[in-house]
Design a protein around this motif. Structure first.
Motif, PDB file in Angstrom:
ATOM      1  N   UNK A 338      51.562  43.700  40.240  1.00 56.04           N
ATOM      2  CA  UNK A 338      50.525  43.172  39.354  1.00 56.04           C
ATOM      3  C   UNK A 338      49.193  43.113  40.098  1.00 56.04           C
ATOM      4  N   UNK A 339      48.101  43.464  39.456  1.00 53.12           N
ATOM      5  CA  UNK A 339      46.789  43.442  40.116  1.00 53.12           C
ATOM      6  C   UNK A 339      46.384  42.041  40.562  1.00 53.12           C
ATOM      7  N   UNK A 340      45.603  41.983  41.637  1.00 53.69           N
ATOM      8  CA  UNK A 340      44.994  40.738  42.103  1.00 53.69           C
ATOM      9  C   UNK A 340      43.488  40.829  41.911  1.00 53.69           C
ATOM     10  N   UNK A 341      42.908  39.729  41.503  1.00 56.10           N
ATOM     11  CA  UNK A 341      41.459  39.683  41.314  1.00 56.10           C
ATOM     12  C   UNK A 341      40.787  39.720  42.676  1.00 56.10           C
ATOM     13  N   UNK A 342      39.797  40.578  42.813  1.00 54.67           N
ATOM     14  CA  UNK A 342      39.073  40.715  44.079  1.00 54.67           C
ATOM     15  C   UNK A 342      37.750  39.960  44.079  1.00 54.67           C
ATOM     16  N   UNK A 343      37.123  39.785  42.903  1.00 53.83           N
ATOM     17  CA  UNK A 343      35.813  39.131  42.843  1.00 53.83           C
ATOM     18  C   UNK A 343      35.499  38.824  41.376  1.00 53.83           C
ATOM     19  N   UNK A 344      34.647  37.818  41.166  1.00 51.89           N
ATOM     20  CA  UNK A 344      34.140  37.550  39.826  1.00 51.89           C
ATOM     21  C   UNK A 344      32.740  36.970  39.942  1.00 51.89           C
ATOM     22  N   UNK A 345      32.012  36.969  38.838  1.00 51.69           N
ATOM     23  CA  UNK A 345      30.652  36.442  38.838  1.00 51.69           C
ATOM     24  C   UNK A 345      30.258  36.034  37.422  1.00 51.69           C
ATOM     25  N   UNK A 346      29.491  34.941  37.327  1.00 48.85           N
ATOM     26  CA  UNK A 346      28.970  34.492  36.032  1.00 48.85           C
ATOM     27  C   UNK A 346      27.711  35.272  35.676  1.00 48.85           C
ATOM     28  N   UNK A 347      27.501  35.474  34.369  1.00 45.20           N
ATOM     29  CA  UNK A 347      26.241  36.035  33.905  1.00 45.20           C
ATOM     30  C   UNK A 347      25.119  35.051  34.259  1.00 45.20           C
ATOM     31  N   UNK A 348      23.943  35.549  34.632  1.00 49.59           N
ATOM     32  CA  UNK A 348      22.859  34.648  35.075  1.00 49.59           C
ATOM     33  C   UNK A 348      22.463  33.582  34.070  1.00 49.59           C
ATOM     34  N   UNK A 349      22.573  33.884  32.745  1.00 51.23           N
ATOM     35  CA  UNK A 349      22.141  32.868  31.792  1.00 51.23           C
ATOM     36  C   UNK A 349      23.035  32.718  30.570  1.00 51.23           C
ATOM     37  N   UNK A 350      23.941  33.638  30.304  1.00 51.74           N
ATOM     38  CA  UNK A 350      24.890  33.460  29.197  1.00 51.74           C
ATOM     39  C   UNK A 350      25.964  32.469  29.638  1.00 51.74           C
ATOM     40  N   UNK A 351      26.088  31.388  28.915  1.00 51.21           N
ATOM     41  CA  UNK A 351      26.862  30.231  29.383  1.00 51.21           C
ATOM     42  C   UNK A 351      28.290  30.556  29.793  1.00 51.21           C
ATOM     43  N   UNK A 352      28.993  31.308  28.974  1.00 52.05           N
ATOM     44  CA  UNK A 352      30.433  31.494  29.197  1.00 52.05           C
ATOM     45  C   UNK A 352      30.818  32.955  29.387  1.00 52.05           C
ATOM     46  N   UNK A 353      29.894  33.755  29.874  1.00 52.19           N
ATOM     47  CA  UNK A 353      30.175  35.173  30.114  1.00 52.19           C
ATOM     48  C   UNK A 353      30.359  35.427  31.601  1.00 52.19           C
ATOM     49  N   UNK A 354      31.469  36.074  31.954  1.00 50.64           N
ATOM     50  CA  UNK A 354      31.759  36.405  33.349  1.00 50.64           C
ATOM     51  C   UNK A 354      32.157  37.871  33.456  1.00 50.64           C
ATOM     52  N   UNK A 355      32.022  38.387  34.670  1.00 49.52           N
ATOM     53  CA  UNK A 355      32.520  39.717  35.020  1.00 49.52           C
ATOM     54  C   UNK A 355      33.517  39.532  36.149  1.00 49.52           C
TER      55      UNK A 355
END
Length: 375
Positions: A338-355
């Motif tokens: 199963x894949x493991x998450x390597x990194x994530x980041x929040x959108x600079x101003x959209x409250x609940x959006x992440x990559x």
């Protein structure tokens, strides 16, 4: 994961997400850095070949306002690109500029890049800054754009330096004689840096004065084993800067700059049944617009979001407010794991959006719904 279970999760996700977009990268990344509202930089981290460093533009569909549900797409646009001779483990964009700073293992330097060099669609290396590498880790970096762009860099405490990028002049060296490995580096403001050692020790230093401003270790109630990293939330409306620290054992502490050795809040994430990864890719982030929300990844195949307002100084196992399981459910590595998450980041101003990204090359852009029932 069985296709039936994946289908069940996709159906259930309609209740959990406003949007969920699934992309496939040509190679996995462990860095995500926003360069605008609609663009990010990513980079490869394998040691067997040259690694791409790319600026990607999100498709227009992601900027529309209506609820679109699950949208499998493969039309990320490469705006700029280049190649690195070394794996890239850290990448930072200098605000209000076209400059990137990268570092990684197998390189005794920090690399400076220019996006759109010579008015072309390339990301080109422009200079190298000598660093003091440790064999068991890599050089961590953080950037500041105040006055003139600067980078703080180092892999061990006694080798933490600040270099002015334009002149390549070293303007500061941390006056601490210690070979401790650095877990993360941050600028609190143009004159103050924060060092989180892998041991959990934290150091504040004012670059205008010799020595260190303050320091503190892991709270007695928190196990000090494992590796630590931290992220700083800058001062806001007179409040002290807050520091969220994460250990590879799943412990989280919240401190502020008044007393680094006395956490205001502590918590333990729910234990994962997955075996610990050989190489930790821990990532902890403050939500830019949601007060006292943090997110963590790198401990397993998920991204977990927490509301720290519910915590206190006692160490307790806590439930995540929201858990993104999309990478581990929808993907699979070449070896069948199963894949493991390597990194994530929040959108600079959209409250609940992440990559978020995982080691199978998947990249997810997701907007979670607060208050949804967890699985």
């Amino acid at each position: 994961m069985a296709s039936e279970e994946c289908e069940d999760w996709i159906l259930e996700s309609i209740k959990l997400y406003k949007d969920l977009h699934d992309f496939a990268l040509q190679e996995a990344t462990r860095v995500i850095e926003w360069t605008g509202d609609k663009s990010i930089c990513i980079a490869g981290y394998t040691g067997a070949r040259k690694n791409e460093i790319l600026q990607l533009l999100f498709p227009q569909k992601l900027h529309e306002q209506e609820n679109q549900g699950l949208c499998p797409e493969r039309d990320l646009k490469v705006e700029y690109g280049g190649f690195s001779e070394h794996p890239i483990y850290s990448l930072r964009h200098i605000p209000n500029s076209s400059l990137l700073v990268t570092s990684g293992p197998a390189a005794a330097h920090v690399q400076i890049w220019q996006i759109g060099a010579e008015d072309k669609d390339v990301i080109q290396s422009t200079m190298s800054i000598q660093s003091d590498p440790r064999k068991d880790t890599w050089t961590k970096v953080a950037v500041s754009a105040a006055v003139s762009p600067r980078v703080v860099h180092g892999s061990q405490v006694s080798g933490v330096h600040i270099t002015e990028i334009e002149s390549a002049r070293r303007v500061y060296t941390l006056a601490v004689s210690s070979g401790e490995a650095v877990g993360s580096l941050s600028f609190l403001d143009p004159s103050t840096i924060h060092v989180c050692c892998q041991s959990g020790r934290q150091i504040l230093a004012d670059v205008r004065q010799p020595g260190i401003a303050s320091e503190g270790g892991v709270a007695p109630s928190v196990p000090s084993d494992g590796q630590w990293c931290a992220v700083v939330k800058p001062e806001n409306q007179g409040a002290c800067a807050k520091i969220a620290s994460l250990s590879s054992k799943g412990h989280i502490t919240i401190t502020d700059t008044r007393d680094l050795g006395a956490p205001l809040k502590c918590a333990k994430t729910k234990s994962s049944n997955d075996p610990a990864p050989a190489e930790h890719m821990m990532c902890v982030c403050w939500a830019p617009t949601l007060e006292d929300y943090i997110s963590v990844s790198g401990l397993d195949g998920t991204v977990q979001i927490y509301d720290t307002r519910r915590w206190d100084a006692a160490v307790k196992e806590v439930d995540a407010l929201f858990t993104h399981r999309g990478h581990s459910v929808m993907g699979e590595c070449e070896d069948g794991s199963a894949p493991r998450v390597t990194v994530h980041s929040w959108h600079p101003w959209k409250e609940r959006t992440l990559v978020s990204a995982a080691n199978d090359g998947s990249l997810h852009i997701w907007d979670w719904l607060d208050g949804s029932a967890q699985r």
